[in-house]
Design a protein around this motif. Structure first.
Motif, PDB file in Angstrom:
ATOM      1  N   VAL A  21     -36.652 -28.764   7.755  1.00 26.04           N
ATOM      2  CA  VAL A  21     -37.447 -29.282   6.627  1.00 26.04           C
ATOM      3  C   VAL A  21     -36.912 -31.084   6.557  1.00 26.04           C
ATOM      4  O   VAL A  21     -35.674 -31.241   7.159  1.00 26.04           O
ATOM      5  N   PHE A  24     -41.207 -29.811  10.291  1.00 31.34           N
ATOM      6  CA  PHE A  24     -41.596 -29.977  11.431  1.00 31.34           C
ATOM      7  C   PHE A  24     -40.758 -28.688  12.208  1.00 31.34           C
ATOM      8  O   PHE A  24     -40.309 -27.863  11.648  1.00 31.34           O
ATOM      9  N   GLU A  67     -27.644 -35.007  12.985  1.00 29.29           N
ATOM     10  CA  GLU A  67     -28.049 -34.607  11.311  1.00 29.29           C
ATOM     11  C   GLU A  67     -27.267 -33.266  11.107  1.00 29.29           C
ATOM     12  O   GLU A  67     -27.637 -32.487  11.703  1.00 29.29           O
ATOM     13  N   GLU A 125     -26.700 -29.951   9.443  1.00 33.78           N
ATOM     14  CA  GLU A 125     -27.467 -29.428   8.493  1.00 33.78           C
ATOM     15  C   GLU A 125     -26.939 -27.637   8.276  1.00 33.78           C
ATOM     16  O   GLU A 125     -26.409 -27.033   9.341  1.00 33.78           O
ATOM     17  N   ASP A 157     -29.323 -31.018  13.792  1.00 34.02           N
ATOM     18  CA  ASP A 157     -30.655 -31.514  14.098  1.00 34.02           C
ATOM     19  C   ASP A 157     -30.546 -32.879  14.986  1.00 34.02           C
ATOM     20  O   ASP A 157     -30.585 -33.920  14.279  1.00 34.02           O
ATOM     21  N   LYS A 202     -37.870 -35.136  18.189  1.00 32.21           N
ATOM     22  CA  LYS A 202     -37.080 -33.906  17.497  1.00 32.21           C
ATOM     23  C   LYS A 202     -37.037 -32.804  18.150  1.00 32.21           C
ATOM     24  O   LYS A 202     -36.145 -31.969  18.231  1.00 32.21           O
TER      25      LYS A 202
HETATM   26 MN    MN Z   1     -33.041 -33.032  10.006  1.00 36.23          MN
END
Ligand code: MN
Length: 227
Positions: free
Chosen positions: A30, A52, A82, A84, A113, A134
């Motif tokens: 998300v 994604f 990141e 998460e 992430d 990503k």
């Molecule tokens: Mn993220």
């Protein structure tokens, strides 16, 4: 010319307190799900969540009590973290109601992430896909799955210095709402992982850095960035 075909291994992550592995089907993520991070990325307001994906074999499974080693990826000068909450789906479905969503969850884990921010930024500017920013190899370090429902704080330290901190209650779209929305777009299946977004404080890491993510109830996830 002949060669021996080696079939790909099933991507999997650890399960807390067990030698069993959880097979990974897909990895959904998300975008911008904490207001403070949305603001730091230039957004405001509660728009519909966007999603994604990373390939399933982007997972870097980190067993309980061990330190994962993530190779510094090629073609970037700006690898960012990141932290998460990751939700693992145990029972699939589509058009899942918010009220039913929690019954589809198998467990929870701490995930990173990891992002080539420079490539992601270039993709955004050009309206191109985010795959290279990503979805690269080892871009999804993840700790063992726990069955208990976490609540409370989520944080990340790099070399012992606080970088990111937030509370799970500050998600713009909570876990049940995220599952419900995602299941309108894709039929969820057992083995799917959902990265649920990150709080503010994303920043760069360099080889040698030690990342330590924590989520109340899920312990910690340690990852060292390698050359
Ligand atoms: Mn993220």
């Amino acid at each position: 010319m002949t060669f021996v075909f080696s079939p790909p291994a099933q991507a999997s992550v650890a399960i807390a307190g067990s030698a069993d592995l959880f097979p990974v089907h897909r990895i959904y993520c998300v975008g911008r799900n904490y207001a403070d991070h949305a603001i730091e990325m230039g957004d405001t307001g509660r728009e519909a969540p966007f999603f994604f994906m990373k390939p399933a074999d982007a997972v870097l499974p980190v067993a309980e009590g061990s330190v994962g080693v993530m190779p510094y990826p090629s073609m970037t000068q700006d690898l960012q973290h990141e932290i998460e909450l990751v939700v693992a789906i145990g029972r699939g479905g589509k058009d899942i109601a918010v009220a039913d969503a929690v019954a589809h969850i198998w467990g929870y884990a701490i995930g990173l992430d990891m992002t080539r921010r420079d490539l992601q930024g270039a993709s955004k500017k050009l309206g191109r896909p985010w795959c290279t920013g990503k979805g690269f190899d080892y871009s999804a370090p993840i700790g063992p799955l726990h069955r208990e429902v976490p609540s409370g704080t989520i944080s990340l330290q790099v070399n012992g210095v606080p970088r990111q901190a937030g509370t799970l209650g500050n998600m713009i779209w909570n876990v049940a709402e995220t599952i419900a929305q995602l299941s309108t777009l894709f039929e969820l299946q057992a083995g799917d992982l959902i990265f649920t977004g990150t709080p503010a404080g994303v920043a760069a890491v360099v080889p040698g850095d030690l990342l330590e993510g924590r989520i109340e109830g899920l312990g910690s996830l340690q990852v060292r960035i390698d050359q």
